[in-house]
Design an enzyme around this catalytic site. Structure first.
Site, mmCIF file in Angstrom:
data_model
loop_
_atom_site.group_PDB
_atom_site.id
_atom_site.type_symbol
_atom_site.label_atom_id
_atom_site.label_comp_id
_atom_site.label_asym_id
_atom_site.label_seq_id
_atom_site.Cartn_x
_atom_site.Cartn_y
_atom_site.Cartn_z
ATOM 1 N N HIS A 183 40.341 -25.355 -35.119
ATOM 2 C CA HIS A 183 41.179 -26.214 -34.264
ATOM 3 C C HIS A 183 40.576 -27.620 -34.283
ATOM 4 C CE1 HIS A 183 42.879 -22.876 -31.402
ATOM 5 N NE2 HIS A 183 43.853 -23.327 -32.161
ATOM 6 N N CYS A 277 38.132 -26.037 -24.939
ATOM 7 C CA CYS A 277 39.113 -24.950 -25.085
ATOM 8 C C CYS A 277 39.560 -24.416 -23.730
ATOM 9 C CB CYS A 277 38.510 -23.801 -25.879
ATOM 10 S SG CYS A 277 38.024 -24.210 -27.551
HETATM 11 N N1 ARG Z 1 39.852 -16.910 -29.792
HETATM 12 C C1 ARG Z 1 40.667 -18.078 -29.663
HETATM 13 C C2 ARG Z 1 41.433 -18.316 -30.949
HETATM 14 O O1 ARG Z 1 40.875 -18.107 -31.992
HETATM 15 C C3 ARG Z 1 39.832 -19.267 -29.304
HETATM 16 C C4 ARG Z 1 40.638 -20.488 -28.990
HETATM 17 C C5 ARG Z 1 39.787 -21.691 -28.709
HETATM 18 N N2 ARG Z 1 40.522 -22.757 -28.233
HETATM 19 C C6 ARG Z 1 40.469 -24.023 -28.660
HETATM 20 N N3 ARG Z 1 41.118 -24.925 -28.021
HETATM 21 N N4 ARG Z 1 39.795 -24.337 -29.746
HETATM 22 O O2 ARG Z 1 42.588 -18.693 -30.944
#
Ligand code: ARG
Length: 285
Positions: A183, A277
């Site tokens: 991300h 996150c």
């Molecule tokens: N386990 C989640 C995923 O892989 C973690 C999300 C983390 N969020 C973020 N904004 N980077 O989607």
């Protein structure tokens, strides 16, 4: 000559005076937190997790925000959605307009409507159900009046045009190339309207050139700081909350006049998430 000196000292100091802007934030307690599937390289379902510890660490982050003068709103966590704690992915909100999220993995799809419902029930009337896959503020970050947009792993590049149309703001498309930084908010963090910190190695060559052009003065993270998720940070213009093991970044931030605050969210890191996150910014102004 003496006059010259007295002029320069306050001028130089004033550049380092940082002011915080109180923010309205949305968070979701990790009441159903677990790592029982793997959709990013951080997630190892065989590794044990502690929900109690996740909740305690999350509460610490929430209390920090409140203590600093921010407003924290809470969305009810839903059973069977262990990643719902990562509120940043739930939507993108700019000028009170809400672009809903559409998740790439079926394990998270139900989070999209769950978050959207919260907005509808909480007085947001410009809510858009997206056509293309996008994971909210995981891949959309606002720097001043420009939206920095990630793609490569989660958000569909076609969503970037959809976001530009919906918000009426310029969108800069950036391509992520390192799966540990899946991300945008794991590789780049906005510090103030025109300052960012980022990890260049997480981006394609052309995206790196774009970032160098837009932010020649950016804080560049070392591989060590990026590896402990140091870029998954939240800034209010003065305080920067970030994973506490990102010690190099903390020193760089201090040098620029920011007040870094280390946070321990190691339990949530097992799912590939940290400070940012867990935090969705409700930009209602
Ligand atoms: N386990 C989640 C995923 O892989 C973690 C999300 C983390 N969020 C973020 N904004 N980077 O989607």
């Amino acid at each position: 000559m003496i006059d010259d000196l007295t002029e320069t000292v306050p001028a130089r100091a004033s550049r380092n005076v940082r002011t915080m802007t109180p923010k309205r934030l949305l968070m979701c307690p990790p009441s159903h937190f677990d790592v029982n599937y793997s959709i990013n390289p951080w997630m190892v379902p065989e590794k044990p997790t502690s929900r109690d510890l996740a909740v305690a660490q999350w509460e610490q982050l929430r209390d920090l925000y409140v203590g600093l003068g921010h407003t924290v709103e809470v969305i009810a966590p839903e059973q069977g959605l262990p990643d719902m704690v990562f509120a940043a992915n739930g939507a993108t909100v700019v000028d009170g307009r809400v672009l809903g999220a559409r998740f790439r993995h079926r394990e998270r799809t139900a989070e999209g409507p769950a978050y959207l419902r919260w907005f509808e029930e909480n007085g947001f009337d410009s809510v858009h159900w997206p056509e293309y896959i996008n994971e909210g503020e995981g891949d959309y970050l606002l720097a001043g009046r420009t939206i920095l947009a990630g793609s490569g792993f989660r958000t569909d590049r076609r969503s970037h045009a959809e976001a530009q149309d919906f918000f009426g703001l310029p969108v800069v498309s950036l391509t992520l190339v390192n799966p540990r930084h899946y991300h945008l908010d794991t590789a780049l963090s906005v510090l103030s309207d025109d300052e960012i910190m980022y990890y260049p190695e997480a981006f394609s060559d052309s995206s790196r050139r774009v970032l160098e052009t837009l932010f020649p003065d950016a804080v560049r993270a070392s591989a060590e700081d990026a590896a402990v998720f140091g870029l998954n940070a939240f800034s209010d213009g003065r305080h920067v909350l970030l994973p506490q093991s990102a010690v190099g970044l903390m020193a760089q931030l201090r040098e620029r006049g920011f007040e870094p605050i280390g946070v321990d969210l190691t339990e949530l890191l097992k799912a590939g998430g940290s400070v940012k996150c867990c935090t969705l910014e409700l930009r209602t102004a």
